[in-house]
Design a protein around this motif. Structure first.
Motif, short mmCIF file in Angstrom:
data_model
loop_
_atom_site.label_atom_id
_atom_site.label_comp_id
_atom_site.label_asym_id
_atom_site.label_seq_id
_atom_site.Cartn_x
_atom_site.Cartn_y
_atom_site.Cartn_z
N ALA A 206 5.50 -1.76 4.54
CA ALA A 206 4.80 -0.48 4.61
C ALA A 206 4.32 -0.15 6.02
O ALA A 206 3.87 0.96 6.27
CB ALA A 206 3.59 -0.49 3.67
N PHE A 207 4.45 -1.10 6.96
CA PHE A 207 3.82 -0.93 8.26
C PHE A 207 4.40 0.25 9.04
O PHE A 207 3.66 1.13 9.51
CB PHE A 207 3.95 -2.22 9.07
CG PHE A 207 3.19 -2.22 10.36
CD1 PHE A 207 1.81 -2.12 10.37
CD2 PHE A 207 3.85 -2.33 11.57
CE1 PHE A 207 1.10 -2.12 11.57
CE2 PHE A 207 3.16 -2.34 12.77
CZ PHE A 207 1.77 -2.24 12.77
N LYS A 227 -11.86 10.62 4.31
CA LYS A 227 -12.00 9.76 5.48
C LYS A 227 -11.01 8.62 5.46
O LYS A 227 -10.79 7.93 6.44
CB LYS A 227 -13.42 9.20 5.53
CG LYS A 227 -13.91 8.90 6.94
CD LYS A 227 -15.37 8.52 6.88
CE LYS A 227 -15.91 8.32 8.29
NZ LYS A 227 -17.32 7.95 8.30
N ARG A 228 -10.37 8.43 4.31
CA ARG A 228 -9.50 7.29 4.13
C ARG A 228 -8.17 7.75 3.52
O ARG A 228 -8.14 8.59 2.67
CB ARG A 228 -10.18 6.28 3.22
CG ARG A 228 -9.24 5.22 2.64
CD ARG A 228 -10.03 4.28 1.77
NE ARG A 228 -9.16 3.36 1.07
CZ ARG A 228 -9.59 2.39 0.29
NH1 ARG A 228 -10.88 2.22 0.12
NH2 ARG A 228 -8.75 1.60 -0.30
N ALA A 229 -7.09 7.13 3.98
CA ALA A 229 -5.77 7.40 3.38
C ALA A 229 -5.03 6.09 3.25
O ALA A 229 -4.82 5.42 4.23
CB ALA A 229 -4.97 8.37 4.25
N ALA A 230 -4.67 5.72 2.07
CA ALA A 230 -3.97 4.45 1.85
C ALA A 230 -2.48 4.68 1.76
O ALA A 230 -2.02 5.72 1.27
CB ALA A 230 -4.47 3.77 0.58
N VAL A 231 -1.71 3.74 2.23
CA VAL A 231 -0.25 3.81 2.16
C VAL A 231 0.20 3.16 0.86
O VAL A 231 -0.23 2.07 0.52
CB VAL A 231 0.37 3.08 3.36
CG1 VAL A 231 1.88 3.03 3.23
CG2 VAL A 231 -0.02 3.77 4.64
N ASP A 232 1.07 3.83 0.13
CA ASP A 232 1.58 3.27 -1.13
C ASP A 232 2.37 2.00 -0.87
O ASP A 232 3.05 1.88 0.11
CB ASP A 232 2.47 4.29 -1.83
CG ASP A 232 1.67 5.54 -2.22
OD1 ASP A 232 2.30 6.61 -2.29
OD2 ASP A 232 0.45 5.44 -2.44
#
Length: 232
Positions: A206-207, A227-232
């Motif tokens: 995912a990097f 403020k936050r966004a996560a990568v699936d």
């Protein structure tokens, strides 16, 4: 009334040199002791892949000036400029930046000095001869350790006071990477400024995708909506 119209026209037709690129972007990558040589090169290759991605190039083309200025820096106890400031507006320029990442040897070594790294990024922006609408430090790391230099929060506040936004990429994969919930730690201790956010990379695969998505948001001046966004 004529004077008002004349003034408005003059402001709209100022020479491009007054604001000659959309974004000044410092890519501030972890090179501390927790990052092996293999991981260091993997990071560089992932940034090279992201900066040449057609979706990133489309985001650059869609900016007001159609260009950004980027430098790549690795941080540890010291900081080292791997690729100096380059203007990217075309596919060839993006490819040149990507190729420049592959050559230089590891120059940043030692333990973590995040506060010093943030201030180094600020100084690179303040000391260049580029005028951009927006100024961003793109910090990435697998820790919140700060064994040397000024406190992280103090450095962050000084950077934000200089009208520079700090975004972060939390590296949360590989054995020994991360301490606790690194996203929440980075939200609290590192990011700051207008529309600041954290993206996380929870797996090695995912990097590069996390970097690409983060670059597109920064280039477009957007936020993931929180403020936050996560990568699936």
């Amino acid at each position: 009334m004529r004077m008002i119209f004349a003034l408005a026209f003059a402001l709209l037709t100022l020479p491009a040199a007054a604001q000659d690129t959309d974004l000044e972007l410092v890519l501030l990558a972890d090179a501390s002791g927790s990052i092996s040589q293999r991981e260091l090169m993997f990071q560089r290759e992932s940034y090279a892949q992201a900066i040449t991605d057609p979706r990133v190039l489309a985001a650059i083309a869609d900016t007001a000036y159609g260009s950004i200025a980027v430098t790549y820096v690795e941080w540890a106890t010291n900081q080292a400029v791997v690729v100096p400031w380059m203007r990217i507006a075309t596919e060839d320029q993006a490819q040149a930046f990507a190729e420049a990442l592959a050559g230089p040897p590891r120059m940043a070594t030692g333990r973590n000095a995040i506060g010093s790294a943030l201030l180094f990024g600020r100084d690179l922006i303040e000391g260049n001869d580029i005028e951009g609408w927006r100024r961003v430090i793109d910090f990435s790391g697998d820790t919140d350790g700060n064994s040397f230099g000024p406190p992280i929060e103090q450095a962050r506040d000084e950077v934000v006071a200089a009208n520079i936004t700090i975004n972060a990429l939390a590296i949360q994969f590989e054995s020994g990477f991360g301490r606790g919930n690194l996203v929440e730690i980075y939200e609290t201790r590192i990011i700051g400024g207008q529309n600041a956010f954290v993206v996380s990379a929870d797996t090695r695969d995912a990097f590069a995708d996390a970097i690409r998505r983060k670059l597109i948001l920064e280039i477009a001046g957007l936020t993931p909506g929180a403020k936050r966004a996560a990568v699936d």
